[in-house]
Design a protein around this motif. Structure first.
Motif, PDB file in Angstrom:
ATOM      1  N   GLU A 153      41.204  34.577  48.724  1.00  0.00           N
ATOM      2  CA  GLU A 153      40.045  33.686  48.807  1.00  0.00           C
ATOM      3  C   GLU A 153      38.761  34.353  48.305  1.00  0.00           C
ATOM      4  N   THR A 154      38.825  35.662  48.084  1.00  0.00           N
ATOM      5  CA  THR A 154      37.621  36.375  47.642  1.00  0.00           C
ATOM      6  C   THR A 154      37.352  36.148  46.155  1.00  0.00           C
ATOM      7  N   PHE A 155      36.089  36.371  45.754  1.00  0.00           N
ATOM      8  CA  PHE A 155      35.662  36.253  44.351  1.00  0.00           C
ATOM      9  C   PHE A 155      36.021  34.895  43.753  1.00  0.00           C
ATOM     10  N   ALA A 156      35.691  33.844  44.508  1.00  0.00           N
ATOM     11  CA  ALA A 156      36.019  32.475  44.065  1.00  0.00           C
ATOM     12  C   ALA A 156      35.058  31.945  43.003  1.00  0.00           C
ATOM     13  N   ASP A 157      33.892  32.576  42.893  1.00  0.00           N
ATOM     14  CA  ASP A 157      32.905  32.115  41.912  1.00  0.00           C
ATOM     15  C   ASP A 157      33.483  32.177  40.493  1.00  0.00           C
ATOM     16  N   PRO A 158      33.229  31.139  39.668  1.00  0.00           N
ATOM     17  CA  PRO A 158      33.766  31.100  38.291  1.00  0.00           C
ATOM     18  C   PRO A 158      33.413  32.323  37.444  1.00  0.00           C
ATOM     19  N   LYS A 159      32.306  33.005  37.778  1.00  0.00           N
ATOM     20  CA  LYS A 159      31.925  34.175  36.975  1.00  0.00           C
ATOM     21  C   LYS A 159      32.942  35.317  37.095  1.00  0.00           C
ATOM     22  N   PHE A 160      33.820  35.228  38.119  1.00  0.00           N
ATOM     23  CA  PHE A 160      34.849  36.261  38.306  1.00  0.00           C
ATOM     24  C   PHE A 160      36.203  35.855  37.706  1.00  0.00           C
ATOM     25  N   ASP A 161      36.242  34.715  37.017  1.00  0.00           N
ATOM     26  CA  ASP A 161      37.518  34.196  36.499  1.00  0.00           C
ATOM     27  C   ASP A 161      38.305  35.250  35.726  1.00  0.00           C
ATOM     28  N   LYS A 162      37.616  35.961  34.865  1.00  0.00           N
ATOM     29  CA  LYS A 162      38.286  36.916  33.976  1.00  0.00           C
ATOM     30  C   LYS A 162      38.947  38.063  34.754  1.00  0.00           C
ATOM     31  N   ASP A 163      38.291  38.504  35.817  1.00  0.00           N
ATOM     32  CA  ASP A 163      38.769  39.698  36.548  1.00  0.00           C
ATOM     33  C   ASP A 163      39.225  39.380  37.964  1.00  0.00           C
ATOM     34  N   ARG A 164      39.420  38.099  38.267  1.00  0.00           N
ATOM     35  CA  ARG A 164      39.717  37.716  39.650  1.00  0.00           C
ATOM     36  C   ARG A 164      40.973  38.399  40.189  1.00  0.00           C
ATOM     37  N   GLU A 165      42.026  38.449  39.399  1.00  0.00           N
ATOM     38  CA  GLU A 165      43.277  39.029  39.912  1.00  0.00           C
ATOM     39  C   GLU A 165      43.094  40.485  40.308  1.00  0.00           C
ATOM     40  N   PHE A 166      42.396  41.244  39.451  1.00  0.00           N
ATOM     41  CA  PHE A 166      42.133  42.644  39.785  1.00  0.00           C
ATOM     42  C   PHE A 166      41.268  42.748  41.047  1.00  0.00           C
ATOM     43  N   LEU A 167      40.224  41.925  41.135  1.00  0.00           N
ATOM     44  CA  LEU A 167      39.308  41.978  42.278  1.00  0.00           C
ATOM     45  C   LEU A 167      39.970  41.509  43.571  1.00  0.00           C
ATOM     46  N   ASN A 168      40.876  40.522  43.473  1.00  0.00           N
ATOM     47  CA  ASN A 168      41.648  40.107  44.645  1.00  0.00           C
ATOM     48  C   ASN A 168      42.521  41.264  45.131  1.00  0.00           C
ATOM     49  N   THR A 169      43.140  41.948  44.189  1.00  0.00           N
ATOM     50  CA  THR A 169      43.974  43.114  44.536  1.00  0.00           C
ATOM     51  C   THR A 169      43.120  44.185  45.203  1.00  0.00           C
ATOM     52  N   PHE A 170      41.931  44.419  44.637  1.00  0.00           N
ATOM     53  CA  PHE A 170      41.014  45.414  45.199  1.00  0.00           C
ATOM     54  C   PHE A 170      40.614  45.030  46.627  1.00  0.00           C
ATOM     55  N   SER A 171      40.356  43.747  46.849  1.00  0.00           N
ATOM     56  CA  SER A 171      40.009  43.269  48.199  1.00  0.00           C
ATOM     57  C   SER A 171      41.146  43.538  49.182  1.00  0.00           C
ATOM     58  N   PHE A 172      42.354  43.267  48.749  1.00  0.00           N
ATOM     59  CA  PHE A 172      43.541  43.472  49.577  1.00  0.00           C
ATOM     60  C   PHE A 172      43.691  44.945  49.942  1.00  0.00           C
ATOM     61  N   ILE A 173      43.512  45.812  48.949  1.00  0.00           N
ATOM     62  CA  ILE A 173      43.604  47.256  49.181  1.00  0.00           C
ATOM     63  C   ILE A 173      42.517  47.712  50.148  1.00  0.00           C
ATOM     64  N   CYS A 174      41.299  47.177  49.990  1.00  0.00           N
ATOM     65  CA  CYS A 174      40.188  47.549  50.875  1.00  0.00           C
ATOM     66  C   CYS A 174      40.476  47.162  52.321  1.00  0.00           C
ATOM     67  N   MET A 175      41.016  45.966  52.519  1.00  0.00           N
ATOM     68  CA  MET A 175      41.327  45.522  53.877  1.00  0.00           C
ATOM     69  C   MET A 175      42.415  46.382  54.512  1.00  0.00           C
ATOM     70  N   LEU A 176      43.445  46.680  53.749  1.00  0.00           N
ATOM     71  CA  LEU A 176      44.517  47.535  54.263  1.00  0.00           C
ATOM     72  C   LEU A 176      44.000  48.942  54.550  1.00  0.00           C
ATOM     73  N   SER A 177      43.136  49.448  53.660  1.00  0.00           N
ATOM     74  CA  SER A 177      42.592  50.802  53.816  1.00  0.00           C
ATOM     75  C   SER A 177      41.690  50.898  55.036  1.00  0.00           C
ATOM     76  N   PHE A 178      40.879  49.860  55.257  1.00  0.00           N
ATOM     77  CA  PHE A 178      39.993  49.869  56.423  1.00  0.00           C
ATOM     78  C   PHE A 178      40.814  49.882  57.708  1.00  0.00           C
ATOM     79  N   ASP A 179      41.916  49.140  57.698  1.00  0.00           N
ATOM     80  CA  ASP A 179      42.812  49.100  58.850  1.00  0.00           C
ATOM     81  C   ASP A 179      43.374  50.493  59.136  1.00  0.00           C
ATOM     82  N   VAL A 180      43.792  51.175  58.079  1.00  0.00           N
ATOM     83  CA  VAL A 180      44.322  52.538  58.223  1.00  0.00           C
ATOM     84  C   VAL A 180      43.230  53.478  58.732  1.00  0.00           C
ATOM     85  N   TYR A 181      42.022  53.336  58.167  1.00  0.00           N
ATOM     86  CA  TYR A 181      40.891  54.188  58.562  1.00  0.00           C
ATOM     87  C   TYR A 181      40.583  54.048  60.051  1.00  0.00           C
TER      88      TYR A 181
END
Length: 213
Positions: A153-181
């Motif tokens: 659901e992150t980076f829904a703004d159209p300006k992120f269309d080109k890189d959304r998949e990478f940024l969604n992946t980054f969001s997922f990694i950040c959430m998992l990493s924060f949990d580990v931290y």
């Protein structure tokens, strides 16, 4: 290649989680093993947890270092007992998130109280702890699915269309990493608290006056 927002992406991750297994006590030989037999056994039983095929799970150097750092009692006549094996399995999991000194602080009372203890031994401890494994996997799977859905659901703004998949992946990694931290921080505080309590008890014992007859 499966894209992040494809449902097969999360299925692959969950499939890997469900394959995670642990070494059951009855799989460990009841006879003492030489170093080469120990490394072979660990490699065979933990190979599914390798990130890369060429990864070494346990080497002779590692085992010798664990002994030097008092994480592992010395072998008897160059042989390692079932209790040695159980400690090595614990070390294998702990070393990925904790420092050597933290593992030392946990293992000191563990080995002092339960190593070669006829009433409550390390196998009993191991069984009790890992009995929770299946339940924990189920909880983890639900949590991962929740984080994955949120990250999509992150980076829904159209300006992120080109890189959304990478940024969604980054969001997922950040959430998992924060949990580990957060969990790592909790573990470290629990260890520090345990050490402080043990040191307090030891000081009290030394301070107790000797009884005179």
């Amino acid at each position: 290649m499966v894209g992040f927002n494809n449902d097969d992406y999360i299925r692959n991750i969950l499939g890997h989680l469900q394959k995670i297994d642990y070494i059951k006590p009855d799989e460990i030989p009841n006879i003492d093993l030489y170093m080469d037999q120990v490394t072979t056994f660990m490699d065979e039983h933990l190979k599914s947890s390798k990130r890369y095929e060429e990864d070494k799970l346990l080497t002779k150097t590692m085992i010798n270092n664990y002994t030097k750092n008092n994480l592992l009692p010395p072998p008897v006549k160059k042989k390692y007992s079932k209790e040695h094996m159980l400690l090595l399995i614990f070390i294998y999991y702990f070393k990925n998130i904790l420092s050597i000194s933290d593992i030392q602080n946990m293992f000191e009372p563990l080995t002092e109280k339960f190593y070669n203890n006829k009433e409550v031994n390390l196998e009993t401890i191991y069984n009790e702890v890992f009995e929770l494994e299946k339940e924990q996997i189920d909880v983890l799977i639900k949590d991962v699915i929740k984080k994955f859905s949120k990250s999509k659901e992150t980076f829904a703004d159209p300006k992120f269309d080109k890189d959304r998949e990478f940024l969604n992946t980054f969001s997922f990694i950040c959430m998992l990493s924060f949990d580990v931290y957060v969990k790592k921080t909790m573990i470290e505080r629990l260890i520090d608290q345990s050490v402080a309590e043990m040191n307090g008890k030891n000081k009290n014992k030394k301070a107790e006056p000797k009884k005179t007859e």
